[in-house]
Design a protein around this motif. Structure first.
Motif, PDB file in Angstrom:
ATOM      1  N   ALA A   1     -10.014   8.727   4.587  1.00 22.80           N
ATOM      2  CA  ALA A   1     -10.526   7.621   3.781  1.00 22.80           C
ATOM      3  C   ALA A   1     -11.587   8.062   2.779  1.00 22.80           C
ATOM      4  CB  ALA A   1     -11.094   6.532   4.698  1.00 22.80           C
TER       5      ALA A   1
ATOM      6  N   HIS B   1      -9.110   9.109  -0.300  1.00 22.93           N
ATOM      7  CA  HIS B   1      -8.234   8.094  -0.891  1.00 22.93           C
ATOM      8  C   HIS B   1      -8.537   6.736  -0.289  1.00 22.93           C
ATOM      9  CE1 HIS B   1      -5.707  11.231  -2.670  1.00 22.93           C
ATOM     10  NE2 HIS B   1      -5.719  11.843  -1.493  1.00 22.93           N
ATOM     11  N   ASN B   2      -8.195   5.707  -1.049  1.00 24.64           N
ATOM     12  CA  ASN B   2      -8.285   4.360  -0.493  1.00 24.64           C
ATOM     13  C   ASN B   2      -6.918   3.692  -0.589  1.00 24.64           C
ATOM     14  OD1 ASN B   2      -8.158   2.401  -2.928  1.00 24.64           O
ATOM     15  ND2 ASN B   2      -9.704   3.913  -3.575  1.00 24.64           N
TER      16      ASN B   2
ATOM     17  N   ASP C   1      -7.089   7.354   8.417  1.00 28.44           N
ATOM     18  CA  ASP C   1      -6.427   6.107   8.018  1.00 28.44           C
ATOM     19  C   ASP C   1      -4.950   6.399   7.756  1.00 28.44           C
ATOM     20  OD1 ASP C   1      -6.086   3.481   7.400  1.00 28.44           O
ATOM     21  OD2 ASP C   1      -7.700   3.406   5.909  1.00 28.44           O
TER      22      ASP C   1
END
Length: 254
Positions: free
Chosen positions: A63, A66-67, A45
């Protein structure tokens, strides 16, 4: 038709992945470590932040680590202050918590140190402490002036190492030993302070003979901060025209 759509989507995903990997990453790791990171924590991402000067910060991450919502909360406050961010340029960082250079905290620190303006300042302090020098305890007090820049400080100080010789006929005498010191201090992972480490050299100004120091005397020292106001200092003093040497260890306050 369905197969054609699937192939188009795959081509689009490959193109996006290629564009991401083609970015020049600021915190690139050595090749072996980079290959390890790409295998175990691949980029899945990305998150882009547009700045008012048309600069862009691009964050690449996995992902599972972390988001985007949490990263946005972390980066936005710093980017609001990052007025030194280059215009019309994309800066890319990679996140992977397994390595210090790509950890979230380190990336945030790098952005703050590189792009948030820092006001150079002049600081004045009055350090006091106690050394153990040549088998004797020597209290020290002084005055320090330093200029603080973003990544390091340069300063000078005048300090008095006080020596109490053995009593003669019950009379107490005091030797004052005045040193002029040049100092350099730094701290790698703190954008607001350079107090963690200091190295310095000092020259004895006394013209009269002291019982502890005599003739040409020079000292070199390293100081390590262990709390907000306490530091440990170690060093070496060469006296008697640099023919006699004393190791020193002591504590400093401020």
């Amino acid at each position: 038709m369905k197969r054609s759509i699937q192939l188009s989507l795959m081509a689009l995903l490959c193109a996006i992945q290629f564009e991401i990997l083609a970015q020049e990453v600021e915190n690139q790791l050595p090749k072996n470590t980079q290959d390890w990171m790409d295998e175990d924590w691949p980029i899945t991402d990305s998150l882009a932040f547009e700045l008012p000067n048309q600069g862009k910060l691009l964050i690449l991450f996995n992902a599972e680590e972390h988001n985007p919502e949490d990263l946005t909360l972390k980066f936005k406050p710093i980017l609001k202050k990052a007025t030194d961010f280059p215009e019309f340029k994309t800066i890319t960082y990679r996140l992977a918590e397994a390595f210090p250079q790509t950890s979230l905290d380190r990336v945030l620190l790098n952005i703050e140190k590189n792009y948030v303006p820092y006001a150079d300042r002049l600081e004045l302090t009055f350090p006091v402490g106690l050394d153990y020098t040549g088998g004797y305890f020597t209290p020290e007090i002084g005055f320090r002036s330093k200029i603080s820049w973003r990544k390091f400080d340069i300063g000078a100080s005048i300090t008095n190492s006080v020596f109490f010789p053995e009593k003669i006929e019950n009379k107490v005498s005091v030797n004052h030993n005045w040193f002029l010191n040049a100092e350099f201090s730094w701290e790698l992972f703190n954008p607001k302070s350079n107090n963690k480490n200091m190295i310095g050299v000092g020259y004895l100004l006394n013209e009269e003979k002291s019982q502890l120091f005599d003739q040409t005397t020079i000292k070199a020292f390293y100081r390590r901060q262990v709390s907000q106001v306490i530091s440990i200092q170690v060093g070496l003093v060469g006296t008697n025209n640099l023919n006699t040497f004393y190791p020193t260890i002591g504590v400093r306050f401020w």
